[in-house]
Design a protein around this motif. Structure first.
Motif, PDB file in Angstrom:
ATOM      1  N   TYR A   1       1.149  -1.218   0.105  1.00  0.00           N
ATOM      2  CA  TYR A   1       0.095   0.571   0.321  1.00  0.00           C
ATOM      3  C   TYR A   1       0.677   1.114   0.179  1.00  0.00           C
ATOM      4  N   SER A   2       1.760   1.391   0.198  1.00  0.00           N
ATOM      5  CA  SER A   2       2.674   2.504   0.350  1.00  0.00           C
ATOM      6  C   SER A   2       3.471   2.819  -0.778  1.00  0.00           C
ATOM      7  N   LYS A   3       2.957   1.338  -1.975  1.00  0.00           N
ATOM      8  CA  LYS A   3       3.897   1.309  -3.179  1.00  0.00           C
ATOM      9  C   LYS A   3       2.453   2.333  -4.478  1.00  0.00           C
ATOM     10  N   LYS A   4       1.439   2.181  -4.065  1.00  0.00           N
ATOM     11  CA  LYS A   4      -0.013   3.015  -4.757  1.00  0.00           C
ATOM     12  C   LYS A   4       0.170   3.708  -5.474  1.00  0.00           C
ATOM     13  N   GLU A   5       0.840   4.815  -5.023  1.00  0.00           N
ATOM     14  CA  GLU A   5       0.622   5.694  -5.977  1.00  0.00           C
ATOM     15  C   GLU A   5       1.435   6.247  -7.281  1.00  0.00           C
ATOM     16  N   LYS A   6       2.715   5.456  -6.477  1.00  0.00           N
ATOM     17  CA  LYS A   6       3.256   4.684  -7.834  1.00  0.00           C
ATOM     18  C   LYS A   6       3.004   4.494  -8.627  1.00  0.00           C
ATOM     19  N   PHE A   7       2.479   2.711  -8.525  1.00  0.00           N
ATOM     20  CA  PHE A   7       1.499   1.378  -9.010  1.00  0.00           C
ATOM     21  C   PHE A   7       0.832   1.848 -10.607  1.00  0.00           C
ATOM     22  N   ILE A   8      -0.144   3.383  -9.355  1.00  0.00           N
ATOM     23  CA  ILE A   8      -0.401   4.023 -10.288  1.00  0.00           C
ATOM     24  C   ILE A   8      -0.435   4.839 -10.947  1.00  0.00           C
ATOM     25  N   GLU A   9       0.260   5.964 -10.797  1.00  0.00           N
ATOM     26  CA  GLU A   9       1.211   7.156 -11.806  1.00  0.00           C
ATOM     27  C   GLU A   9       1.744   6.151 -13.068  1.00  0.00           C
TER      28      GLU A   9
ATOM     29  N   PHE B   1      -9.361   3.667 -13.758  1.00  0.00           N
ATOM     30  CA  PHE B   1      -9.122   2.475 -14.141  1.00  0.00           C
ATOM     31  C   PHE B   1      -7.634   1.901 -12.951  1.00  0.00           C
ATOM     32  N   ALA B   2      -6.678   2.666 -12.968  1.00  0.00           N
ATOM     33  CA  ALA B   2      -5.481   2.124 -12.545  1.00  0.00           C
ATOM     34  C   ALA B   2      -5.580   1.768 -11.240  1.00  0.00           C
ATOM     35  N   GLU B   3      -6.419   2.986 -10.432  1.00  0.00           N
ATOM     36  CA  GLU B   3      -6.360   2.705  -8.941  1.00  0.00           C
ATOM     37  C   GLU B   3      -7.645   2.002  -8.590  1.00  0.00           C
ATOM     38  N   GLU B   4      -8.867   1.604  -9.308  1.00  0.00           N
ATOM     39  CA  GLU B   4      -9.433   0.644  -9.327  1.00  0.00           C
ATOM     40  C   GLU B   4      -8.533  -0.626  -9.514  1.00  0.00           C
ATOM     41  N   HIS B   5      -7.514  -1.074  -9.619  1.00  0.00           N
ATOM     42  CA  HIS B   5      -7.132  -2.318 -10.573  1.00  0.00           C
ATOM     43  C   HIS B   5      -6.388  -2.414  -9.015  1.00  0.00           C
ATOM     44  N   PHE B   6      -6.101  -0.970  -8.828  1.00  0.00           N
ATOM     45  CA  PHE B   6      -4.192  -1.526  -7.836  1.00  0.00           C
ATOM     46  C   PHE B   6      -5.498  -1.995  -6.088  1.00  0.00           C
ATOM     47  N   MET B   7      -7.331  -1.043  -5.832  1.00  0.00           N
ATOM     48  CA  MET B   7      -7.752  -1.474  -4.772  1.00  0.00           C
ATOM     49  C   MET B   7      -8.481  -2.926  -5.228  1.00  0.00           C
ATOM     50  N   ASN B   8      -8.274  -3.565  -6.498  1.00  0.00           N
ATOM     51  CA  ASN B   8      -8.829  -4.650  -6.059  1.00  0.00           C
ATOM     52  C   ASN B   8      -8.350  -5.864  -6.203  1.00  0.00           C
ATOM     53  N   PHE B   9      -6.984  -5.486  -6.718  1.00  0.00           N
ATOM     54  CA  PHE B   9      -5.989  -7.020  -6.481  1.00  0.00           C
ATOM     55  C   PHE B   9      -5.205  -6.529  -5.061  1.00  0.00           C
ATOM     56  N   ALA B  10      -5.003  -5.417  -4.368  1.00  0.00           N
ATOM     57  CA  ALA B  10      -3.722  -5.545  -4.002  1.00  0.00           C
ATOM     58  C   ALA B  10      -3.622  -6.341  -2.507  1.00  0.00           C
ATOM     59  N   PRO B  11      -5.162  -6.045  -1.815  1.00  0.00           N
ATOM     60  CA  PRO B  11      -5.267  -6.659  -0.793  1.00  0.00           C
ATOM     61  C   PRO B  11      -4.753  -8.709  -0.936  1.00  0.00           C
ATOM     62  N   MET B  12      -4.604  -8.821  -2.121  1.00  0.00           N
ATOM     63  CA  MET B  12      -4.789 -10.638  -2.696  1.00  0.00           C
ATOM     64  C   MET B  12      -3.193 -10.725  -3.054  1.00  0.00           C
ATOM     65  N   TYR B  13      -3.124  -9.231  -2.983  1.00  0.00           N
ATOM     66  CA  TYR B  13      -0.849  -9.807  -3.141  1.00  0.00           C
ATOM     67  C   TYR B  13      -0.392  -9.390  -2.126  1.00  0.00           C
TER      68      TYR B  13
END
Length: 179
Positions: free
Chosen positions: A105-113, A125-137
């Motif tokens: 989660y500390s990499k969220k903004e860099k991931f989206i960017e 869409f990038a933010e939704e993608h992160f929020m959907n999959f980050a909890p799994m990984y």
């Protein structure tokens, strides 16, 4: 890090792992044992997809599953295949320091960017993608994750030797973990 035991001699390998495929893995990788010849895999190695890790093992010695953080939660059919069809009787879980899936989660903004700039995604869409999959990984602390994954796999496959190992990027060696 006082849980980590560096393997620099054969005697450093915990007695319960000596003369097992996991002991051989430690000998090949850390101790530079000469390669034996294999016609079938001896174990399954579950490890991170990180590009900084390189294994020193003989051909045909192991099935290798790579996933973010070495997280095998979504690879159980492949694990079952390696056991049921491949006949492996041991699993080495290989985590490492400075893993990108730790504290994801500390990499969220860099991931989206990165998805917006490199892949051409729109930001929402990038933010939704992160929020959907980050909890799994998300794995949290690397060592704690390895230990919990070992417990989970041991309960799932009670006759299989499951050993968590830690890979130090700086020295390219495996470490045993005191459980």
């Amino acid at each position: 890090m006082d849980k980590l035991i560096h393997v620099s001699t054969k005697e450093d390998i915990f007695p319960e792992y000596r003369e097992t495929p996991v002991g051989l893995l430690l000998e090949y990788h850390n101790l530079h044992r000469s390669f034996d010849s294999y016609s079938k895999a001896q174990l399954l190695i579950g490890m991170c997809m990180d590009n900084r890790k390189h294994l020193r093992i003989p051909d045909n010695f192991a099935y290798i599953l790579r996933s973010g953080g070495g997280n095998l939660r979504y690879s159980e059919f492949k694990i079952s295949y390696a056991i049921a069809i491949g006949g492996v009787k041991a699993i080495a879980l290989l985590g490492h320091n400075n893993c990108g899936m730790a504290n994801l989660y500390s990499k969220k903004e860099k991931f989206i960017e990165g998805l917006v700039e490199t892949a051409g995604w729109n930001k929402e869409f990038a933010e939704e993608h992160f929020m959907n999959f980050a909890p799994m990984y998300e794995i949290g602390n690397e060592i704690d994750f390895l230990l919990s994954e070992a417990v989970r796999l041991r309960s799932r496959y009670p006759k299989i030797l499951v050993v968590p190992l830690f890979y130090q990027i700086e020295d390219n060696d495996f470490y045993l973990i005191k459980e």
